[in-house]
Design a protein around this motif. Structure first.
Motif, PDB file in Angstrom:
ATOM      1  N   ARG A   1      55.785  48.812  64.748  1.00 36.63           N
ATOM      2  CA  ARG A   1      55.704  47.353  64.819  1.00 36.63           C
ATOM      3  C   ARG A   1      54.267  46.832  64.805  1.00 36.63           C
ATOM      4  O   ARG A   1      54.056  45.628  64.679  1.00 36.63           O
ATOM      5  CB  ARG A   1      56.373  46.854  66.103  1.00 36.63           C
ATOM      6  CG  ARG A   1      57.868  47.053  66.131  1.00 36.63           C
ATOM      7  CD  ARG A   1      58.487  46.433  67.374  1.00 36.63           C
ATOM      8  NE  ARG A   1      58.390  44.987  67.293  1.00 36.63           N
ATOM      9  CZ  ARG A   1      57.851  44.204  68.222  1.00 36.63           C
ATOM     10  NH1 ARG A   1      57.369  44.709  69.323  1.00 36.63           N
ATOM     11  NH2 ARG A   1      57.801  42.898  68.060  1.00 36.63           N
ATOM     12  N   LEU A   2      53.283  47.717  64.982  1.00 34.81           N
ATOM     13  CA  LEU A   2      51.891  47.259  65.009  1.00 34.81           C
ATOM     14  C   LEU A   2      51.594  46.430  63.768  1.00 34.81           C
ATOM     15  O   LEU A   2      52.123  46.717  62.704  1.00 34.81           O
ATOM     16  CB  LEU A   2      50.938  48.465  65.075  1.00 34.81           C
ATOM     17  CG  LEU A   2      50.867  49.156  66.432  1.00 34.81           C
ATOM     18  CD1 LEU A   2      50.130  50.467  66.321  1.00 34.81           C
ATOM     19  CD2 LEU A   2      50.222  48.266  67.470  1.00 34.81           C
ATOM     20  N   PRO A   3      50.831  45.369  63.860  1.00 35.41           N
ATOM     21  CA  PRO A   3      49.929  44.984  64.949  1.00 35.41           C
ATOM     22  C   PRO A   3      50.572  44.178  66.073  1.00 35.41           C
ATOM     23  O   PRO A   3      49.878  43.710  66.968  1.00 35.41           O
ATOM     24  CB  PRO A   3      48.860  44.156  64.239  1.00 35.41           C
ATOM     25  CG  PRO A   3      49.595  43.510  63.115  1.00 35.41           C
ATOM     26  CD  PRO A   3      50.625  44.532  62.677  1.00 35.41           C
ATOM     27  N   LYS A   4      51.899  44.011  66.041  1.00 35.10           N
ATOM     28  CA  LYS A   4      52.547  43.330  67.165  1.00 35.10           C
ATOM     29  C   LYS A   4      52.433  44.197  68.414  1.00 35.10           C
ATOM     30  O   LYS A   4      52.564  45.418  68.347  1.00 35.10           O
ATOM     31  CB  LYS A   4      54.013  43.060  66.850  1.00 35.10           C
ATOM     32  CG  LYS A   4      54.214  42.062  65.739  1.00 35.10           C
ATOM     33  CD  LYS A   4      55.679  41.848  65.460  1.00 35.10           C
ATOM     34  CE  LYS A   4      55.858  40.841  64.327  1.00 35.10           C
ATOM     35  NZ  LYS A   4      57.263  40.684  63.974  1.00 35.10           N
ATOM     36  N   ILE A   5      52.212  43.566  69.535  1.00 37.74           N
ATOM     37  CA  ILE A   5      52.086  44.280  70.804  1.00 37.74           C
ATOM     38  C   ILE A   5      53.470  44.509  71.394  1.00 37.74           C
ATOM     39  O   ILE A   5      54.322  43.625  71.363  1.00 37.74           O
ATOM     40  CB  ILE A   5      51.193  43.503  71.784  1.00 37.74           C
ATOM     41  CG1 ILE A   5      49.775  43.406  71.205  1.00 37.74           C
ATOM     42  CG2 ILE A   5      51.182  44.146  73.162  1.00 37.74           C
ATOM     43  CD1 ILE A   5      48.850  42.496  71.977  1.00 37.74           C
ATOM     44  N   SER A   6      53.700  45.716  71.906  1.00 39.86           N
ATOM     45  CA  SER A   6      54.985  46.077  72.517  1.00 39.86           C
ATOM     46  C   SER A   6      54.746  46.714  73.877  1.00 39.86           C
ATOM     47  O   SER A   6      53.708  47.317  74.124  1.00 39.86           O
ATOM     48  CB  SER A   6      55.732  47.087  71.643  1.00 39.86           C
ATOM     49  OG  SER A   6      55.968  46.589  70.356  1.00 39.86           O
ATOM     50  N   VAL A   7      55.729  46.578  74.743  1.00 40.17           N
ATOM     51  CA  VAL A   7      55.730  47.270  76.028  1.00 40.17           C
ATOM     52  C   VAL A   7      56.950  48.177  76.037  1.00 40.17           C
ATOM     53  O   VAL A   7      58.074  47.721  75.816  1.00 40.17           O
ATOM     54  CB  VAL A   7      55.775  46.281  77.212  1.00 40.17           C
ATOM     55  CG1 VAL A   7      55.865  47.027  78.533  1.00 40.17           C
ATOM     56  CG2 VAL A   7      54.553  45.370  77.192  1.00 40.17           C
ATOM     57  N   VAL A   8      56.720  49.465  76.273  1.00 37.15           N
ATOM     58  CA  VAL A   8      57.800  50.451  76.310  1.00 37.15           C
ATOM     59  C   VAL A   8      58.020  50.824  77.772  1.00 37.15           C
ATOM     60  O   VAL A   8      57.073  51.186  78.473  1.00 37.15           O
ATOM     61  CB  VAL A   8      57.432  51.702  75.474  1.00 37.15           C
ATOM     62  CG1 VAL A   8      58.561  52.707  75.500  1.00 37.15           C
ATOM     63  CG2 VAL A   8      57.071  51.302  74.047  1.00 37.15           C
ATOM     64  N   ILE A   9      59.272  50.723  78.213  1.00 36.52           N
ATOM     65  CA  ILE A   9      59.598  50.981  79.620  1.00 36.52           C
ATOM     66  C   ILE A   9      60.723  52.002  79.697  1.00 36.52           C
ATOM     67  O   ILE A   9      61.715  51.911  78.974  1.00 36.52           O
ATOM     68  CB  ILE A   9      60.043  49.684  80.332  1.00 36.52           C
ATOM     69  CG1 ILE A   9      58.941  48.620  80.233  1.00 36.52           C
ATOM     70  CG2 ILE A   9      60.404  49.961  81.790  1.00 36.52           C
ATOM     71  CD1 ILE A   9      59.372  47.257  80.697  1.00 36.52           C
ATOM     72  N   SER A  10      60.550  52.974  80.573  1.00 38.26           N
ATOM     73  CA  SER A  10      61.604  53.940  80.870  1.00 38.26           C
ATOM     74  C   SER A  10      61.875  53.857  82.369  1.00 38.26           C
ATOM     75  O   SER A  10      60.962  54.020  83.176  1.00 38.26           O
ATOM     76  CB  SER A  10      61.164  55.356  80.489  1.00 38.26           C
ATOM     77  OG  SER A  10      62.140  56.293  80.892  1.00 38.26           O
ATOM     78  N   GLU A  11      63.127  53.568  82.712  1.00 38.75           N
ATOM     79  CA  GLU A  11      63.490  53.450  84.127  1.00 38.75           C
ATOM     80  C   GLU A  11      64.604  54.438  84.457  1.00 38.75           C
ATOM     81  O   GLU A  11      65.604  54.510  83.750  1.00 38.75           O
ATOM     82  CB  GLU A  11      63.965  52.035  84.443  1.00 38.75           C
ATOM     83  CG  GLU A  11      62.889  50.996  84.308  1.00 38.75           C
ATOM     84  CD  GLU A  11      63.384  49.617  84.655  1.00 38.75           C
ATOM     85  OE1 GLU A  11      63.016  49.128  85.744  1.00 38.75           O
ATOM     86  OE2 GLU A  11      64.144  49.053  83.848  1.00 38.75           O
ATOM     87  N   GLN A  12      64.395  55.182  85.508  1.00 40.99           N
ATOM     88  CA  GLN A  12      65.405  56.095  86.024  1.00 40.99           C
ATOM     89  C   GLN A  12      65.799  55.603  87.414  1.00 40.99           C
ATOM     90  O   GLN A  12      64.929  55.178  88.185  1.00 40.99           O
ATOM     91  CB  GLN A  12      64.860  57.523  86.107  1.00 40.99           C
ATOM     92  CG  GLN A  12      64.393  58.091  84.770  1.00 40.99           C
ATOM     93  CD  GLN A  12      65.515  58.188  83.761  1.00 40.99           C
ATOM     94  OE1 GLN A  12      66.646  58.475  84.112  1.00 40.99           O
ATOM     95  NE2 GLN A  12      65.208  57.924  82.504  1.00 40.99           N
TER      96      GLN A  12
END
Length: 128
Positions: A66-77
């Motif tokens: 997706r760059l140059p769009k900024i993304s946040v990747v989250i993994s939750e357990q």
């Protein structure tokens, strides 16, 4: 602009064992992203490894595409602190992954998928 001096690979990315080099980076630094690209281009390694857990792999690869769009990747357990990684054009890991993808090189996520019970602050020198 054409580079006039050769990169000192042994100083910037020392060989930890024969055939394996380590390139320390400071996250979210555009200047580090360009160093990563320069070192990888100079070395042309057979594969690239980034210090991210395998649980983030799918989300991270989608974010890099997706760059140059900024993304946040989250993994939750359940019962654990969330693992968060920000993908931006200035992120050295993103640049390493882009470099590997452009050249169809294998990409490995090598951070263990374990909870960090006692997170600590890593001392990082100020690049300024």
């Amino acid at each position: 602009m054409k580079r006039t001096e050769a990169i000192d690979l042994d100083a910037i990315a020392p060989e930890s064992i024969p055939g394996v080099r380590l390139l320390p980076v400071i996250h979210d630094r555009v200047d580090m992203a360009s160093v990563v690209r320069g070192v990888l281009s100079e070395l042309n390694p057979a594969a690239v490894a980034v210090e991210l857990p395998t649980t983030l792999r799918d989300g991270v690869l989608k974010a890099v595409r997706r760059l140059p769009k900024i993304s946040v990747v989250i993994s939750e357990q359940p019962g654990e602190e969330a693992v968060v990684w920000t993908c931006s054009p200035g992120e050295p890991f993103a640049e390493a992954m882009r470099w590997a993808g452009e050249r169809e090189k294998p990409l490995y996520f090598i951070d263990p998928d374990v909870a960090y019970k006692g997170r600590h602050a890593d001392p990082v020198p100020d690049p300024q």
